[in-house]
Design a protein around this motif. Sequence first.
Motif, PDB file in Angstrom:
ATOM      1  N   SER A  15       5.000   3.391  -7.928  1.00 41.19           N
ATOM      2  CA  SER A  15       4.744   2.645  -6.698  1.00 41.19           C
ATOM      3  C   SER A  15       5.571   3.302  -5.599  1.00 41.19           C
ATOM      4  O   SER A  15       6.808   3.339  -5.688  1.00 41.19           O
ATOM      5  CB  SER A  15       5.156   1.178  -6.843  1.00 41.19           C
ATOM      6  N   CYS A  16       4.910   3.848  -4.597  1.00 40.46           N
ATOM      7  CA  CYS A  16       5.592   4.527  -3.502  1.00 40.46           C
ATOM      8  C   CYS A  16       5.630   3.591  -2.304  1.00 40.46           C
ATOM      9  O   CYS A  16       4.593   3.289  -1.704  1.00 40.46           O
ATOM     10  CB  CYS A  16       4.867   5.822  -3.147  1.00 40.46           C
ATOM     11  N   LEU A  17       6.816   3.098  -1.987  1.00 41.71           N
ATOM     12  CA  LEU A  17       6.981   2.090  -0.943  1.00 41.71           C
ATOM     13  C   LEU A  17       6.980   2.761   0.430  1.00 41.71           C
ATOM     14  O   LEU A  17       7.733   3.704   0.668  1.00 41.71           O
ATOM     15  CB  LEU A  17       8.300   1.335  -1.142  1.00 41.71           C
ATOM     16  N   THR A  18       6.135   2.270   1.324  1.00 43.70           N
ATOM     17  CA  THR A  18       5.999   2.896   2.634  1.00 43.70           C
ATOM     18  C   THR A  18       5.494   1.893   3.654  1.00 43.70           C
ATOM     19  O   THR A  18       4.792   0.940   3.302  1.00 43.70           O
ATOM     20  CB  THR A  18       5.033   4.095   2.574  1.00 43.70           C
ATOM     21  N   ARG A  19       5.829   2.128   4.914  1.00 48.42           N
ATOM     22  CA  ARG A  19       5.277   1.309   5.996  1.00 48.42           C
ATOM     23  C   ARG A  19       3.891   1.774   6.395  1.00 48.42           C
ATOM     24  O   ARG A  19       3.153   1.034   7.057  1.00 48.42           O
ATOM     25  CB  ARG A  19       6.201   1.351   7.217  1.00 48.42           C
ATOM     26  N   SER A  20       3.509   3.001   6.038  1.00 52.95           N
ATOM     27  CA  SER A  20       2.231   3.585   6.483  1.00 52.95           C
ATOM     28  C   SER A  20       1.484   4.158   5.285  1.00 52.95           C
ATOM     29  O   SER A  20       1.500   5.380   5.058  1.00 52.95           O
ATOM     30  CB  SER A  20       2.479   4.669   7.530  1.00 52.95           C
ATOM     31  N   PRO A  21       0.799   3.307   4.497  1.00 50.42           N
ATOM     32  CA  PRO A  21       0.116   3.800   3.294  1.00 50.42           C
ATOM     33  C   PRO A  21      -0.915   4.887   3.571  1.00 50.42           C
ATOM     34  O   PRO A  21      -1.043   5.827   2.781  1.00 50.42           O
ATOM     35  CB  PRO A  21      -0.552   2.533   2.732  1.00 50.42           C
ATOM     36  N   GLU A  22      -1.651   4.766   4.672  1.00 49.26           N
ATOM     37  CA  GLU A  22      -2.684   5.755   4.950  1.00 49.26           C
ATOM     38  C   GLU A  22      -2.081   7.136   5.174  1.00 49.26           C
ATOM     39  O   GLU A  22      -2.561   8.138   4.628  1.00 49.26           O
ATOM     40  CB  GLU A  22      -3.518   5.346   6.180  1.00 49.26           C
ATOM     41  N   ARG A  23      -1.020   7.196   5.963  1.00 49.50           N
ATOM     42  CA  ARG A  23      -0.372   8.482   6.228  1.00 49.50           C
ATOM     43  C   ARG A  23       0.306   9.018   4.981  1.00 49.50           C
ATOM     44  O   ARG A  23       0.257  10.219   4.683  1.00 49.50           O
ATOM     45  CB  ARG A  23       0.642   8.333   7.358  1.00 49.50           C
ATOM     46  N   ALA A  24       0.924   8.134   4.215  1.00 49.46           N
ATOM     47  CA  ALA A  24       1.635   8.565   3.020  1.00 49.46           C
ATOM     48  C   ALA A  24       0.683   9.089   1.954  1.00 49.46           C
ATOM     49  O   ALA A  24       1.012  10.037   1.226  1.00 49.46           O
ATOM     50  CB  ALA A  24       2.452   7.411   2.461  1.00 49.46           C
ATOM     51  N   ALA A  25      -0.503   8.497   1.855  1.00 46.19           N
ATOM     52  CA  ALA A  25      -1.435   8.869   0.795  1.00 46.19           C
ATOM     53  C   ALA A  25      -1.802  10.346   0.850  1.00 46.19           C
ATOM     54  O   ALA A  25      -2.018  10.984  -0.186  1.00 46.19           O
ATOM     55  CB  ALA A  25      -2.694   8.015   0.893  1.00 46.19           C
ATOM     56  N   ALA A  26      -1.847  10.918   2.049  1.00 46.79           N
ATOM     57  CA  ALA A  26      -2.216  12.321   2.190  1.00 46.79           C
ATOM     58  C   ALA A  26      -1.165  13.261   1.621  1.00 46.79           C
ATOM     59  O   ALA A  26      -1.463  14.429   1.339  1.00 46.79           O
ATOM     60  CB  ALA A  26      -2.457  12.642   3.663  1.00 46.79           C
ATOM     61  N   ARG A  27       0.057  12.774   1.428  1.00 44.74           N
ATOM     62  CA  ARG A  27       1.144  13.625   0.950  1.00 44.74           C
ATOM     63  C   ARG A  27       1.500  13.372  -0.509  1.00 44.74           C
ATOM     64  O   ARG A  27       2.393  14.026  -1.041  1.00 44.74           O
ATOM     65  CB  ARG A  27       2.395  13.411   1.812  1.00 44.74           C
TER      66      ARG A  27
END
Length: 312
Positions: free
Chosen positions: A27-39
């Motif tokens: 589980s990768c915790l992030t405020r911006s799932p859409e941006r994080a998903a690309a990385r």
Amino acid sequence: MRIALTGATGTVGGQVARLLAPRYDLSCLTRSPERAAARLPGPGLTVETDLDDISSLTRALAGADALLAVTFDPLRDTHDEHLLTAARRAGVRHVVKVSALAVADPGAQDAITRWQRACEERVRASGLSWTLLRPRAFMSNCLDWTRSVREEGVVRTLHGSSANSCVDPRDVAAAAARALTSPACAGRAYALTGPAPLSARQQAAQLAEVLGRPVRHEELTEAEALARWRARYPDALAAALLESADRQARGAKSAVDHGVREAIGREPGTFRAWARRHGAAFRTEEAEAVGNAVEKAAEKPPAVPVEAQTSA
């Protein structure tokens, strides 16, 4: 085993995600799932949350066995407290904290190092099982030089002859991956350095060998270096970076430790090897785009520096 990661799109966290994704539930915790998903290395890994919101963190950590704690802002010291509170509420058993080797130096009293010490103290007092990773400065900091090397063949730094036993972020990520998954790492603090101390002048010379063309070093004055840091960071952090650079000039960051070998069972990577992997970034913009864009994006330093990434 379920593992939660903060900082999963940053210098270390992204590489930890790539190491663990094939074998563990992440589980990768992030405020911006859409941006994080690309990385990230696969779909469905992101969980939207906010380090300022304990309730959302508790929900995001539900069911996690271990947590990688990477925080970025020395001016907001509540993030680690929130993470640990949420981890206890969610039943997390083990936390791996990415700190900085400067915390072990009594002479290091800059604002960023004091923040990292306070973060470590919270982890130790949390009641959770813990591992502390204390890297020296990351070799990937040199990616800040890409434009000046490409366009001018120049590296510009303050105290260019002072040495730092900088570490390959890939080794830090490997240590984090093992600490998250091996009980043998619990209760330990690992000092993570490269195999030899190097100055910026020596790094420039090795870059020149890798690139096959001249790369020279130009010394910044203290005023010039401080102006550059102030252009990127708040004044308090810029002052801390200057203080840390002065400590390096006095030889405080040249010692080599064996934490990489202790953590992952092999010798740490060399700066020359790191430079070979990232050589395209220093050649041309076209080569960077084709050959190195993805890995460079994963190693881009955060907007506000973790001490280890900028000056440890």
